[in-house]
Design an enzyme around this catalytic site. Structure first.
Site, PDB file in Angstrom:
ATOM      1  N   ASP A  70      48.418  44.250   8.823  1.00  0.00           N
ATOM      2  CA  ASP A  70      49.311  43.865   9.921  1.00  0.00           C
ATOM      3  C   ASP A  70      48.650  42.811  10.809  1.00  0.00           C
ATOM      4  O   ASP A  70      47.541  43.004  11.303  1.00  0.00           O
ATOM      5  CB  ASP A  70      49.659  45.110  10.747  1.00  0.00           C
ATOM      6  CG  ASP A  70      50.868  44.899  11.632  1.00  0.00           C
ATOM      7  OD1 ASP A  70      51.069  43.763  12.100  1.00  0.00           O
ATOM      8  OD2 ASP A  70      51.611  45.862  11.838  1.00  0.00           O
TER       9      ASP A  70
ATOM     10  N   SER B 258      56.498  48.740  16.706  1.00  0.00           N
ATOM     11  CA  SER B 258      55.791  47.635  17.348  1.00  0.00           C
ATOM     12  C   SER B 258      55.788  47.843  18.866  1.00  0.00           C
ATOM     13  O   SER B 258      55.233  48.836  19.337  1.00  0.00           O
ATOM     14  CB  SER B 258      56.427  46.302  16.938  1.00  0.00           C
ATOM     15  OG  SER B 258      55.565  45.241  17.214  1.00  0.00           O
TER      16      SER B 258
ATOM     17  N   HIS C 281      52.978  43.922   8.975  1.00  0.00           N
ATOM     18  CA  HIS C 281      53.850  44.363  10.060  1.00  0.00           C
ATOM     19  C   HIS C 281      55.257  44.724   9.590  1.00  0.00           C
ATOM     20  O   HIS C 281      55.880  45.618  10.122  1.00  0.00           O
ATOM     21  CB  HIS C 281      53.925  43.251  11.113  1.00  0.00           C
ATOM     22  CG  HIS C 281      54.382  43.724  12.458  1.00  0.00           C
ATOM     23  ND1 HIS C 281      53.666  44.623  13.217  1.00  0.00           N
ATOM     24  CD2 HIS C 281      55.472  43.414  13.197  1.00  0.00           C
ATOM     25  CE1 HIS C 281      54.309  44.833  14.360  1.00  0.00           C
ATOM     26  NE2 HIS C 281      55.405  44.110  14.372  1.00  0.00           N
TER      27      HIS C 281
END
Length: 686
Positions: free
Chosen positions: A623, A538, A658
């Site tokens: 995501d 991320s 995610h």
């Protein structure tokens, strides 16, 4: 290795993006559409390429998966906690992927009531996540949220715990969390904007009514803020919180008056953060008011909550970050961080009794308060772990100072913590600042530069990366790897200033710190550039993107999970989930100063013709935090720009978001891919 397989080359369709009289050309902008079959075909082609190129590691991946799974106790359960007449337990059964949530009335010997068996609920779903379990005060109703797509949009439902029946009402597009008023029939919940996925509305639902009758209680108009609702620990007040990266505001209402009007606790003031706890006629406020960067604790009467009534209890300290408080009937427990480590201070309300710290011996560790829902108790539940010590749940008697280990994470097999050494070492950054690193390795390591070394970091949002224990990591350590967490600026590991010095127009410190840590472990002989690997996900994937552009020669391989690499395009598009709320972290690129600064590091905008290390990039099609097209476009650009033939893989989970796969063991398959990638480069075959 198979060299005859052709890597996919994405079609070039130049797209102009102009801001501040500056034009960027995005050749792969067309990938920004998950509904387009051509996009799906391209992602599938990249997946097929990855699968073919790594086919020779498939057996090893399976072995790694089984090895990591074998260390985990399959029929495991949490330490029960007691709340409002019931013990609550989360447990797993052998061979099953999902948790079972249950409770027992008044005694652990009582009959088990299964609230949710997620294994049954997840049948037929490729992804399943249940969150926000919230039981009414009469113990009859439970609200919960379910996500079967992995976009963090939860459908909220209510179950009758007496009859087992589900309410016919399903509320979509929620955060999954909710809270009951004291009347046991009014449920408050937060909903998300359909486009941006920002939690912007608080609604009120009455049992037995339709969704159409739900009342909008609060709408957060500022698109840089999110909103949520909860009941504080004393159960007297319902609290609506509104928060951005740097500012907070709360509204309160007596829980026994659900149809009353919420009132503002203290109006928002830009860059003033606070949070509130209630106890015995007073609110306790943790805040950075008046430039208290490391926060201080204040108190006010429950009927006079404005800032003018706040009185200081614990002053601001330059060297100590106040991270949180837990309030009990006779004690205040204060979580502090100094010199990069957490300390827990016990302070009796009785002024005649002295405050003291819980003793922790290790050089580097992580300690944290656990589930402490009961007010009237002298027992503090806390957790403890370190890089070589499995996590423990401990009950500590704050009066007698005796502790009882309720549970230590069981590691199956031949694990012995004494076979592993943990250290804290310090690298010197470009500007002279000392950066701590927590490292762990198998006993007998020699500093001869030949050890494979995995360096991990995050470095954003003030999120501190704790030195934690991991059973999966043992598969690295047992094969000679050293593992390190670099506590770089942008996190809050060394206090609030550590965060301030790694964001906005100071963001380059985050990247330079990581590079300095890499240079240090090479200089000290822990490893060499031929054996050094970097990993981040991320915002940590952004970090990976920057360091491979700036110092690609330092690393043999890089793992970038769901990486935030198309910084400029994303931050200029305020329809993408999360964008506007991020301005306080990265800057608002609609302002030229921030545009120029962000452009200086945005990974995709700084890819150049040079040699890049071996790279494994992973993402999820659904995501909601970092859209799949960021890593997809980045890999497409790297493919045509890089000047060597080192490995470059894009691995897209076509069914996840995610957080990756949802099953308890499915996530291990993703870890085994990452480990196999590094082992292959190191020539480790089993």
């Amino acid at each position: 290795m198979s060299k005859h397989i052709q890597a996919p080359v994405a079609t070039v369709r130049p797209h102009e993006l102009t801001a501040h009289n500056h034009t960027r050309i995005d050749n792969y902008f067309w990938l920004n559409n998950r509904e387009d079959q051509e996009v799906i075909d391209y992602l599938n082609a990249e997946n097929a390429y990855y699968e073919a190129e790594t086919a020779h590691t498939k057996t090893f991946q399976t072995d790694l998966f089984e090895e990591m799974k074998s260390r985990i106790k399959e029929d495991d359960s949490s330490v029960p906690y007691f709340y409002n007449g019931y013990y609550y337990i989360t447990r797993f059964e052998k061979g099953k992927d999902y948790p079972i949530f249950s409770r027992k009335k008044e005694s652990l010997e009582a009959k088990e009531e299964i609230m949710f068996d997620c294994n049954v609920m997840a049948e037929g779903q490729s992804y399943f996540h249940l969150r926000g379990i919230n039981v009414s005060e009469d113990n009859q109703w439970v609200a919960f949220g379910v996500d079967t797509v992995s976009r963090r949009e939860y459908t909220l439902q209510v179950k009758n715990l007496i009859t087992g029946e589900l309410s016919p009402v399903s509320i979509e597009k929620t955060t999954g969390s909710s809270t009951w008023a004291a009347d046991n029939k009014t449920l408050f919940y937060s909903r998300k904007d359909e486009v941006t996925l920002r939690a912007d509305k608080i609604y009120k639902h009455k049992l037995g009514t339709s969704i159409e009758q739900d009342v909008l209680v609060y709408f957060e108009e500022d698109d840089t803020f999110d909103t949520h609702i909860f009941k504080e620990k004393s159960r007297k007040y319902l609290v609506i919180g509104s928060e951005s990266t740097l500012t907070s505001e709360y509204r309160i209402l007596e829980s026994n008056n659900p149809d009353g009007a919420f009132r503002i606790f203290q109006e928002r003031v830009r860059e003033v953060e606070y949070n509130i706890s209630h106890y015995d006629g007073h609110f306790y406020i943790m805040t950075n008011l008046d430039e208290a960067d490391n926060f201080k604790l204040m108190q006010c009467p429950e009927n006079k909550t404005g800032v003018e009534h706040w009185v200081e209890l614990i002053p601001h300290r330059e060297e100590v970050l106040l991270e949180g408080v837990d309030i009990f009937k006779d004690y205040l427990v204060i979580s502090e961080r100094s010199n990069g480590l957490v300390h827990l201070r016990i302070q009796p309300w009785d002024k005649n009794k002295e405050a003291y710290y819980l003793p922790f011996e290790s050089e580097t560790y992580n300690a944290y308060t656990g589930t402490n829902l009961d007010f009237d108790t002298e027992i503090l539940r806390y957790g403890y772990q370190s890089m070589n010590t499995p996590s423990s749940v401990i009950d500590f008697n704050m009066r007698t100072r005796e502790k009882e280990v309720k549970k230590e994470q069981e590691v199956l097999g031949t694990f012995d913590k004494n076979n592993y050494v943990e250290e804290r070492i310090w690298a010197t950054a470009k500007d002279g600042v000392k950066i701590p690193m927590s490292i762990v390795y198998k006993k007998g390591m020699k500093k001869d530069g030949t050890n494979p070394f995995l360096q991990y970091a995050y470095g954003s949002y003030g999120y501190s990366m704790e030195p934690y224990f991991s059973t999966t990591r043992l598969s690295l350590l047992d094969r000679g790897f050293i593992y390190a967490i670099a506590h770089i600026r942008g996190g809050e590991d060394m206090g609030r200033q550590w965060y301030e010095d790694g964001k906005l127009l100071e963001k380059w410190n985050t990247f330079d710190d990581f590079i300095a840590c890499s240079e240090y472990v090479i200089a000290e002989g822990y490893t060499s550039a031929e054996h050094l690997y970097a990993e981040g996900g991320s915002a940590g994937g952004l970090l990976m993107g920057v360091v491979v552009n700036k110092r690609p020669e330092l690393y043999n391989g890089v793992i970038a999970q769901v990486p935030f690499v198309d910084v400029m395009t994303t931050m200029l598009d305020d329809t993408i989930p999360l964008t506007t709320g991020e301005y306080d972290e990265w800057g608002n690129p609609n302002e030229k100063e921030y545009y120029d600064y962000m452009l200086s590091y945005s990974p995709i905008d700084n890819v150049v013709a040079q040699d890049y290390p071996n790279m494994y990039v992973s993402t999820g099609l659904h995501d909601s935090q970092v859209q799949y097209w960021e890593p997809a476009k980045w890999v497409a650009k790297l493919r045509v720009m890089k000047t060597n033939d080192k490995q470059l893989y894009l691995d897209t989970n076509m069914e996840a978001g995610h957080g990756g796969a949802s099953g308890r063991f499915e996530a291990l398959k993703e870890v085994s891919k990452e480990f196999a990638f590094m082992f292959d480069l190191e020539g480790i075959k089993e």
